[in-house]
Write a protein that holds these residues in place. Structure first.
Motif, mmCIF file in Angstrom:
data_model
loop_
_atom_site.group_PDB
_atom_site.id
_atom_site.type_symbol
_atom_site.label_atom_id
_atom_site.label_comp_id
_atom_site.label_asym_id
_atom_site.label_seq_id
_atom_site.Cartn_x
_atom_site.Cartn_y
_atom_site.Cartn_z
ATOM 1 N N TYR A 1 0.824 -0.929 -0.144
ATOM 2 C CA TYR A 1 -0.132 0.615 -0.021
ATOM 3 C C TYR A 1 1.009 0.971 0.233
ATOM 4 O O TYR A 1 2.247 1.464 -0.019
ATOM 5 C CB TYR A 1 -1.263 0.222 0.863
ATOM 6 N N CYS B 1 -11.000 7.599 5.149
ATOM 7 C CA CYS B 1 -10.269 6.551 4.109
ATOM 8 C C CYS B 1 -10.186 5.519 5.213
ATOM 9 O O CYS B 1 -10.401 4.334 4.237
ATOM 10 C CB CYS B 1 -9.208 7.286 3.957
ATOM 11 N N ARG C 1 -12.002 2.177 2.525
ATOM 12 C CA ARG C 1 -10.375 0.707 2.059
ATOM 13 C C ARG C 1 -10.291 0.093 3.496
ATOM 14 O O ARG C 1 -10.096 -1.401 2.874
ATOM 15 C CB ARG C 1 -9.198 1.659 2.225
#
Length: 96
Positions: free
Chosen positions: A17, A39, A43
């Motif tokens: 990532y 976020c 995710r």
């Protein structure tokens, strides 16, 4: 709360990532907490970075943000840290 197998799984996943946000000399603002929360919702697993100019240590920063957004700190290494929070639409399936 994550067990060691789950942490290992998440560390392995987060290895590739990119960092989504950097925490700098201004510290952690309400706006940055909101962005991190968004976020995590999208995710589930994110990587962040603390810059050298930040007022707190990386561990303190990670723990503070995790507490504010209701996430688990997966790993703190150097100036980077990984946060995980499951969302309603389960993107990541953890081992038991």
């Amino acid at each position: 709360m994550l067990n060691s197998k789950q942490r290992a799984q998440l560390r392995k996943m987060a290895n590739s990532y990119e960092t989504v946000m950097q925490i700098g000399k201004s510290g952690i603002s309400a706006q940055s907490i909101k962005q991190i929360d968004d976020c995590l919702t999208a995710r589930e697993l994110i990587k962040l970075r603390r810059l050298e100019t930040a007022p707190e240590t990386t561990r303190e920063t990670a723990d503070f943000i995790a507490e504010k957004v209701g996430a688990d700190v997966v790993q703190v290494i150097g100036s980077k840290f990984i946060l995980y929070r499951p969302s309603e639409n389960k993107i990541i399936t953890l081992v038991k």
